[in-house]
Design a protein around this motif. Structure first.
Motif, PDB file in Angstrom:
ATOM      1  N   MET A 285      50.873  41.395  73.570  1.00 15.55           N
ATOM      2  CA  MET A 285      49.736  41.785  72.751  1.00 15.55           C
ATOM      3  C   MET A 285      50.123  41.772  71.274  1.00 15.55           C
ATOM      4  O   MET A 285      51.259  41.548  70.918  1.00 15.55           O
ATOM      5  N   GLY A 286      49.158  42.113  70.415  1.00 22.07           N
ATOM      6  CA  GLY A 286      49.398  41.985  68.995  1.00 22.07           C
ATOM      7  C   GLY A 286      50.293  43.041  68.394  1.00 22.07           C
ATOM      8  O   GLY A 286      50.781  42.890  67.284  1.00 22.07           O
ATOM      9  N   ASN A 287      50.526  44.155  69.120  1.00 23.72           N
ATOM     10  CA  ASN A 287      51.333  45.229  68.568  1.00 23.72           C
ATOM     11  C   ASN A 287      52.657  45.330  69.298  1.00 23.72           C
ATOM     12  O   ASN A 287      52.710  45.529  70.492  1.00 23.72           O
ATOM     13  N   ASP A 288      53.762  45.186  68.545  1.00 19.90           N
ATOM     14  CA  ASP A 288      55.084  45.285  69.150  1.00 19.90           C
ATOM     15  C   ASP A 288      55.388  46.734  69.481  1.00 19.90           C
ATOM     16  O   ASP A 288      55.196  47.641  68.671  1.00 19.90           O
ATOM     17  N   LEU A 289      55.896  46.956  70.691  1.00 26.61           N
ATOM     18  CA  LEU A 289      56.222  48.309  71.129  1.00 26.61           C
ATOM     19  C   LEU A 289      57.631  48.669  70.679  1.00 26.61           C
ATOM     20  O   LEU A 289      58.568  48.687  71.452  1.00 26.61           O
ATOM     21  N   THR A 290      57.802  48.927  69.408  1.00 25.36           N
ATOM     22  CA  THR A 290      59.105  49.300  68.888  1.00 25.36           C
ATOM     23  C   THR A 290      59.308  50.789  69.098  1.00 25.36           C
ATOM     24  O   THR A 290      58.373  51.546  69.337  1.00 25.36           O
ATOM     25  N   LEU A 291      60.550  51.220  69.005  1.00 19.81           N
ATOM     26  CA  LEU A 291      60.839  52.642  69.143  1.00 19.81           C
ATOM     27  C   LEU A 291      60.114  53.447  68.076  1.00 19.81           C
ATOM     28  O   LEU A 291      59.688  54.570  68.307  1.00 19.81           O
ATOM     29  N   GLN A 292      59.925  52.832  66.910  1.00 19.40           N
ATOM     30  CA  GLN A 292      59.239  53.529  65.832  1.00 19.40           C
ATOM     31  C   GLN A 292      57.776  53.772  66.209  1.00 19.40           C
ATOM     32  O   GLN A 292      57.223  54.842  65.951  1.00 19.40           O
ATOM     33  N   ASN A 293      57.137  52.754  66.847  1.00 14.37           N
ATOM     34  CA  ASN A 293      55.749  52.920  67.267  1.00 14.37           C
ATOM     35  C   ASN A 293      55.622  54.017  68.311  1.00 14.37           C
ATOM     36  O   ASN A 293      54.725  54.849  68.274  1.00 14.37           O
ATOM     37  N   ILE A 294      56.536  54.013  69.259  1.00 17.25           N
ATOM     38  CA  ILE A 294      56.476  54.956  70.364  1.00 17.25           C
ATOM     39  C   ILE A 294      56.673  56.388  69.882  1.00 17.25           C
ATOM     40  O   ILE A 294      56.066  57.323  70.376  1.00 17.25           O
ATOM     41  N   ALA A 295      57.556  56.548  68.896  1.00 20.00           N
ATOM     42  CA  ALA A 295      57.872  57.885  68.399  1.00 20.00           C
ATOM     43  C   ALA A 295      56.987  58.294  67.223  1.00 20.00           C
ATOM     44  O   ALA A 295      57.269  59.272  66.540  1.00 20.00           O
ATOM     45  N   ALA A 296      55.905  57.550  67.009  1.00 18.12           N
ATOM     46  CA  ALA A 296      55.023  57.836  65.878  1.00 18.12           C
ATOM     47  C   ALA A 296      54.402  59.226  66.011  1.00 18.12           C
ATOM     48  O   ALA A 296      54.425  59.841  67.077  1.00 18.12           O
ATOM     49  N   THR A 297      53.829  59.694  64.913  1.00 15.71           N
ATOM     50  CA  THR A 297      53.286  61.049  64.884  1.00 15.71           C
ATOM     51  C   THR A 297      51.796  61.083  65.212  1.00 15.71           C
ATOM     52  O   THR A 297      51.093  62.009  64.831  1.00 15.71           O
ATOM     53  N   LYS A 298      51.300  60.095  65.910  1.00 17.12           N
ATOM     54  CA  LYS A 298      49.893  60.082  66.297  1.00 17.12           C
ATOM     55  C   LYS A 298      49.651  61.199  67.322  1.00 17.12           C
ATOM     56  O   LYS A 298      50.545  61.557  68.084  1.00 17.12           O
ATOM     57  N   PRO A 299      48.427  61.720  67.366  1.00 15.59           N
ATOM     58  CA  PRO A 299      48.167  62.892  68.215  1.00 15.59           C
ATOM     59  C   PRO A 299      48.258  62.640  69.723  1.00 15.59           C
ATOM     60  O   PRO A 299      48.503  63.574  70.492  1.00 15.59           O
ATOM     61  N   PHE A 300      48.049  61.375  70.165  1.00 16.67           N
ATOM     62  CA  PHE A 300      48.076  61.091  71.596  1.00 16.67           C
ATOM     63  C   PHE A 300      49.115  60.020  71.923  1.00 16.67           C
ATOM     64  O   PHE A 300      49.387  59.133  71.117  1.00 16.67           O
ATOM     65  N   ARG A 301      49.663  60.111  73.120  1.00 15.33           N
ATOM     66  CA  ARG A 301      50.665  59.125  73.551  1.00 15.33           C
ATOM     67  C   ARG A 301      50.015  57.873  74.131  1.00 15.33           C
ATOM     68  O   ARG A 301      50.265  56.773  73.689  1.00 15.33           O
ATOM     69  N   LEU A 302      49.122  58.045  75.127  1.00 11.91           N
ATOM     70  CA  LEU A 302      48.536  56.897  75.828  1.00 11.91           C
ATOM     71  C   LEU A 302      47.022  56.991  75.879  1.00 11.91           C
ATOM     72  O   LEU A 302      46.461  57.998  76.315  1.00 11.91           O
ATOM     73  N   GLY A 303      46.347  55.928  75.436  1.00 11.09           N
ATOM     74  CA  GLY A 303      44.891  55.855  75.490  1.00 11.09           C
ATOM     75  C   GLY A 303      44.445  54.653  76.284  1.00 11.09           C
ATOM     76  O   GLY A 303      45.094  53.599  76.257  1.00 11.09           O
ATOM     77  N   LEU A 304      43.319  54.809  76.992  1.00 10.44           N
ATOM     78  CA  LEU A 304      42.784  53.753  77.845  1.00 10.44           C
ATOM     79  C   LEU A 304      41.391  53.375  77.371  1.00 10.44           C
ATOM     80  O   LEU A 304      40.516  54.246  77.260  1.00 10.44           O
ATOM     81  N   ALA A 305      41.162  52.089  77.065  1.00  8.35           N
ATOM     82  CA  ALA A 305      39.847  51.599  76.654  1.00  8.35           C
ATOM     83  C   ALA A 305      39.188  50.899  77.833  1.00  8.35           C
ATOM     84  O   ALA A 305      39.752  49.962  78.397  1.00  8.35           O
ATOM     85  N   LEU A 306      37.999  51.353  78.215  1.00 11.01           N
ATOM     86  CA  LEU A 306      37.281  50.814  79.367  1.00 11.01           C
ATOM     87  C   LEU A 306      36.090  49.983  78.903  1.00 11.01           C
ATOM     88  O   LEU A 306      35.194  50.489  78.226  1.00 11.01           O
ATOM     89  N   SER A 307      36.067  48.725  79.297  1.00 11.26           N
ATOM     90  CA  SER A 307      34.992  47.833  78.863  1.00 11.26           C
ATOM     91  C   SER A 307      33.698  48.097  79.612  1.00 11.26           C
ATOM     92  O   SER A 307      33.680  48.720  80.684  1.00 11.26           O
ATOM     93  N   GLY A 308      32.596  47.593  79.043  1.00 11.16           N
ATOM     94  CA  GLY A 308      31.325  47.612  79.740  1.00 11.16           C
ATOM     95  C   GLY A 308      31.261  46.460  80.734  1.00 11.16           C
ATOM     96  O   GLY A 308      32.104  45.566  80.722  1.00 11.16           O
ATOM     97  N   GLY A 309      30.246  46.479  81.586  1.00 13.42           N
ATOM     98  CA  GLY A 309      30.117  45.418  82.588  1.00 13.42           C
ATOM     99  C   GLY A 309      29.228  45.828  83.746  1.00 13.42           C
ATOM    100  O   GLY A 309      29.291  45.257  84.835  1.00 13.42           O
ATOM    101  N   ALA A 310      28.370  46.849  83.524  1.00 18.75           N
ATOM    102  CA  ALA A 310      27.437  47.332  84.547  1.00 18.75           C
ATOM    103  C   ALA A 310      28.186  47.666  85.842  1.00 18.75           C
ATOM    104  O   ALA A 310      29.233  48.309  85.784  1.00 18.75           O
ATOM    105  N   ALA A 311      27.698  47.212  86.984  1.00 21.18           N
ATOM    106  CA  ALA A 311      28.296  47.595  88.270  1.00 21.18           C
ATOM    107  C   ALA A 311      29.768  47.216  88.367  1.00 21.18           C
ATOM    108  O   ALA A 311      30.546  47.873  89.074  1.00 21.18           O
ATOM    109  N   ARG A 312      30.173  46.188  87.657  1.00 17.70           N
ATOM    110  CA  ARG A 312      31.580  45.783  87.684  1.00 17.70           C
ATOM    111  C   ARG A 312      32.500  46.888  87.167  1.00 17.70           C
ATOM    112  O   ARG A 312      33.699  46.894  87.445  1.00 17.70           O
ATOM    113  N   GLY A 313      31.926  47.814  86.415  1.00 14.27           N
ATOM    114  CA  GLY A 313      32.710  48.915  85.863  1.00 14.27           C
ATOM    115  C   GLY A 313      33.280  49.856  86.907  1.00 14.27           C
ATOM    116  O   GLY A 313      34.173  50.648  86.600  1.00 14.27           O
TER     117      GLY A 313
END
Length: 271
Positions: free
Chosen positions: A1-29
């Motif tokens: 993907m476009g963002n390299d998972l460096t140790l610096q990214n992982i240890a960043a001071t963002k409030p959450f560790r892991l986020g999940l984005a769920l796409s639309g798609g009606a019943a396929r969802g």
């Protein structure tokens, strides 16, 4: 993907560790439920969720504390005829009125602040033509707006502003997660599968919808650290709400395969 998972990214001071984005798609969802089950079984802890359209509904149930088993049972109670009904020629609650009634029955929380996990709902501002993210205040208006498919269900008004389905301009709302999470996983349920032969009008509309949704996801996929597209859903119609278990199983298998080959999840201590 476009963002390299460096140790610096992982240890960043963002409030959450892991986020999940769920796409639309009606019943396929419903495939999102299978993904959530596979992640839970693997011990992957999801801190927050974003979603468009059906992705926002599945995200709501999960953020409200529903288990995948509970979500499956809830989904099986959906009366597909009520979702397909449009116009004045139907009896009782239908369309988004039915969705509103259904959600009130199965979700106890009424505000975002009451949810067990942080939820970001994507809606399309019909006046500006831009997407917006709602994550505070009363839940139902945001969810209904995110699922307000134009023409079919009409528009929703919140504080004097007109909104329609979030998937129209942002079907994979990664942005709120990218700002707040060290690691972002995007889940897409509208694969572009090769088609041959003649199509009837309904099939042509479904195909055009797939192409539009897929196109507006492309640059957002590049914003994810991991991306999972659920293959096999091309044979599932957008209104096949009675195929809950089958759709769930496609998502579950895809996620199990995804976790098996993505050893970086283990390296990042996500499993």
């Amino acid at each position: 993907m476009g963002n390299d998972l460096t140790l610096q990214n992982i240890a960043a001071t963002k409030p959450f560790r892991l986020g999940l984005a769920l796409s639309g798609g009606a019943a396929r969802g419903f495939a999102h439920i299978g993904v959530l089950r596979a992640f839970e079984e693997a011990g992957v802890e999801i801190d927050c969720i974003s979603g468009s359209s059906i992705g926002s509904l599945i995200g709501l149930f999960y953020a409200a504390g529903k288990t995948p088993d509970e979500m499956i049972e809830i989904a099986k109670k959906i009366k597909s005829k009520k979702l397909k009904a449009i116009g004045p020629f139907h009896f009782g609650k239908a369309g988004l009125d039915y969705v509103k009634h259904f959600l009130k029955k199965h979700v106890e929380q009424t505000t975002f602040e009451e949810l067990q996990k942080k939820l970001y709902v994507c809606v399309t501002n019909f006046q500006s033509g831009r997407y917006e993210i709602i994550s505070e205040g009363v839940i139902l208006p945001a969810i209904l707006a995110s699922a307000a498919i134009p023409i079919k269900y009409g528009q929703q008004t919140i504080n004097g502003v007109t909104y329609v389905d979030g998937g129209m301009v942002n079907n994979l709302p990664v942005e709120p997660l990218r700002e707040r999470c060290n690691i972002v996983v995007g889940i897409s349920v509208n694969p572009i599968e090769h088609r041959t032969g003649k199509m009837n009008l309904r099939q042509k509309i479904m195909r055009l919808t797939e192409l539009i949704l897929n196109e507006n996801e492309i640059r957002r996929i590049e914003m994810c650290d991991f991306h999972l597209e659920i293959h096999g859903l091309g044979a599932i119609g957008f209104e096949d709400y009675d195929r809950v278990r089958e759709i769930h199983d496609l998502g579950y298998k895809a996620a199990k395969d995804f976790l098996a080959v993505n050893h970086r999840f283990e390296l990042l201590n996500l499993i």
